[in-house]
Design an enzyme around this catalytic site. Structure first.
Site, PDB file in Angstrom:
ATOM      1  N   GLU A 143       5.582  -3.387   0.851  1.00 25.36           N
ATOM      2  CA  GLU A 143       5.607  -3.241  -0.610  1.00 25.36           C
ATOM      3  C   GLU A 143       4.915  -1.924  -0.921  1.00 25.36           C
ATOM      4  OE1 GLU A 143       6.942  -5.284  -2.848  1.00 25.36           O
ATOM      5  OE2 GLU A 143       7.552  -6.856  -1.475  1.00 25.36           O
TER       6      GLU A 143
ATOM      7  N   GLY B 124       0.827  -1.209   0.000  1.00 22.41           N
ATOM      8  CA  GLY B 124       0.000   0.000   0.000  1.00 22.41           C
ATOM      9  C   GLY B 124       0.851   1.244   0.000  1.00 22.41           C
TER      10      GLY B 124
ATOM     11  N   CYS C 271       1.821   0.220  -9.307  1.00 27.00           N
ATOM     12  CA  CYS C 271       2.923   0.717  -8.481  1.00 27.00           C
ATOM     13  C   CYS C 271       4.211   0.806  -9.279  1.00 27.00           C
ATOM     14  CB  CYS C 271       3.122  -0.191  -7.278  1.00 27.00           C
ATOM     15  SG  CYS C 271       3.309  -1.915  -7.753  1.00 27.00           S
TER      16      CYS C 271
ATOM     17  N   VAL D 178       0.377   5.004   5.080  1.00 27.60           N
ATOM     18  CA  VAL D 178      -0.205   3.939   5.920  1.00 27.60           C
ATOM     19  C   VAL D 178       0.903   2.993   6.413  1.00 27.60           C
ATOM     20  CG1 VAL D 178      -1.804   1.981   5.959  1.00 27.60           C
ATOM     21  CG2 VAL D 178      -2.501   4.122   4.881  1.00 27.60           C
TER      22      VAL D 178
END
Ligand code: NAD
Length: 455
Positions: free
Chosen positions: A210, A188, A244, A192
């Protein structure tokens, strides 16, 4: 309904019973995962279409095939991975067996993001199962249809004693994180990730992160502009730019930019037609909130839109957009774009491009496009990133032999193939001592004197 605590206790009891230890159990679970895909392809395609309007091909490639290949790879290699590795001994341990044993960690937590909602939960799960762990899966609540599907299918196919899905958003995840896990695998955002690390610190839980960031694409020197444009456009606009590892921005000289732009236009038209909004091959932005953020970025950018720029809130559509004259202080350069907007930044030399990259956080992926191998090697050697791919984008992540993960702000730890097995294993260094030659031990027992030192 079972509380989170009860689920965790159930999984912990299963782990302690040793049920996950035999290779046969692990293989059975991995094979059951294969059946999950074989039996439910249509449901998977529908869920991903509902969440992200993902075209069938993109779902098959990036949510199904990538996971299925990793399952096959794990099934074929599990026996080898589980073997202890024997290490050399010295004079004092000549008669002993010394080896490294891969052992499961226990009950692990896997938290996923919404952009590849199935693969980001099931790919780490392969490593967790292969290594003999029990696992709680926490899919993203944003990709609701896939979350629901996972909650329905996982208990149907995998051992309910050992694997469970917990649904919900930030609040449910925070409550879950109050518990002790043996490993947390999180995919994420960087913001966070800080909460995850803080929660893990309370229990000293090891963590794999990750994360994302801005992946640069350096295009420099001689190259086939047409092929470069096609590969760049595919990697950038795959999953509507919500990857990503999507090239976040391009760094190139003014000459390269001017030569490349007509081919980017041509590639976009050949992929998505003259009106990309009508194309079934372009997905949509995941939610209104994410759409608002991207449209706001477009408004704030001081660059010049040369391709695209159109958007439609009702259908969460944003046209594949290319922006030039983007400078370092531009809004587009302050955060990960994570959408179908491609800024092009001009540089004067390869050195300037490399410095530009090195002055920023280490990216998850770095791309170097050039027909000159010296250019590619220079970029590779003088930069750092989670992964690297020359003359293409995204595709490096499809190979189970390559570790996938970030470095610095783009993450810690890695997975895919054997790397996933290692992430979810403890390396236990074992020495099985012999009772023979006790007489030699006299040399290390007190009372110490000069003869001890001769040992
Ligand atoms: P996110 O951080 O908002 O959410 C990820 C997960 O964390 C979700 O399951 C969510 O429910 C949970 N969560 C959200 N807020 C939380 C909180 N306060 N406390 C505890 N848990 C919380 O990320 P996202 O928006 O779903 O994903 C986008 C980001 O993920 C991008 O930065 C992208 O680059 C990155 N990403 C990285 C990879 C990778 O493999 N490195 C893959 C996909 C996405």
């Amino acid at each position: 309904m079972e509380s989170q605590k009860q689920v965790l206790e159930r999984l912990r009891a299963a782990f302690r019973s040793g049920v996950t230890l035999p290779m046969h159990f692990r293989l059975t679970q991995l094979e059951a995962m294969m059946s999950l895909f074989e039996d439910n392809e249509n449901q998977i395609l529908e869920a991903l279409h509902e969440d992200l309007a993902k075209p069938k091909f993109e779902t098959v490639l990036s949510e199904i095939e990538i996971v299925v290949n990793d399952i096959c790879y794990a099934i074929s290699n599990l026996q080898t991975w589980m073997q202890p590795t024997y290490v050399g001994t010295n004079l004092a341990t000549k008669l002993d067996d010394c080896f490294v044993r891969s052992e499961p960690l226990g009950v692990v937590l896997i938290i996923g993001a919404w952009n590849y909602p199935l693969h980001l939960i099931l790919l780490p799960l392969i490593g967790a199962i292969a290594a003999g762990n029990c696992a709680i899966l926490k899919p993203s609540e944003i990709s609701r249809a896939t979350e629901k599907l996972l909650a329905e299918l996982i208990p149907k196919y995998l051992s309910q004693e050992c694997y469970a899905v917990v649904c919900g958003g930030a609040e449910e995840t925070k409550t879950l994180l109050e518990n002790r896990f043996d490993h947390i695998f999180y995919t994420g955002s960087q913001s966070v990730a800080r909460c995850i690390l803080l929660a893990a610190a309370v229990h000293l839980t090891p963590v794999t992160l990750e994360l994302g960031g801005k992946c640069p694409c350096l295009i420099y020197g001689r190259l086939d502009m047409k092929a470069a444009a096609k590969r760049l456009v595919w990697a950038k606009f795959f999953n509507t730019g919500q990857s990503c590892v999507a090239p976040d921005y391009v760094l190139c000289t003014t000459e390269t930019r001017d030569a490349l732009l007509p081919f980017i236009k041509e590639a976009l038209e050949s992929f998505y037609g003259s009106d990309p909004q009508q194309s079934p091959d372009l997905g949509r932005i995941v939610t209104d909130r994410h759409w608002d953020r991207l449209v706001e970025l477009l408004k704030k950018s001081e660059g010049k839109i040369v391709i695209g720029g159109e958007s439609d809130k009702k259908t969460k559509y944003i046209a594949p957009t290319v922006i030039v004259d983007v400078i370092e202080s531009d809004a587009l350069m302050q955060e990960e774009i994570f959408g179908p907007i491609l800024p092009i930044i001009t540089i004067k030399s390869l050195d300037e491009a490399i410095n530009f990259v090195n002055e920023r956080e280490k990216p998850l992926a770095l791309y170097a496009f050039s027909d000159e191998s010296q250019v590619v090697t220079t970029v590779l050697e003088r930069t750092s990133s989670g992964g690297f791919c020359s003359n293409d984008g995204i595709v490096h992540m499809s190979l189970p032999g390559l570790p996938f993960g970030g470095v610095g702000a783009s993450g810690m730890g890695n997975y895919h193939g054997r790397w996933g097995f290692e992430t979810f294993s403890h390396k236990r260094g074992c020495m099985m001592r012999s009772w023979l030659l006790e007489c030699v031990n006299v040399l290390r027992y007190p009372p110490y004197n000069e003869s001890n030192l001769s040992w």
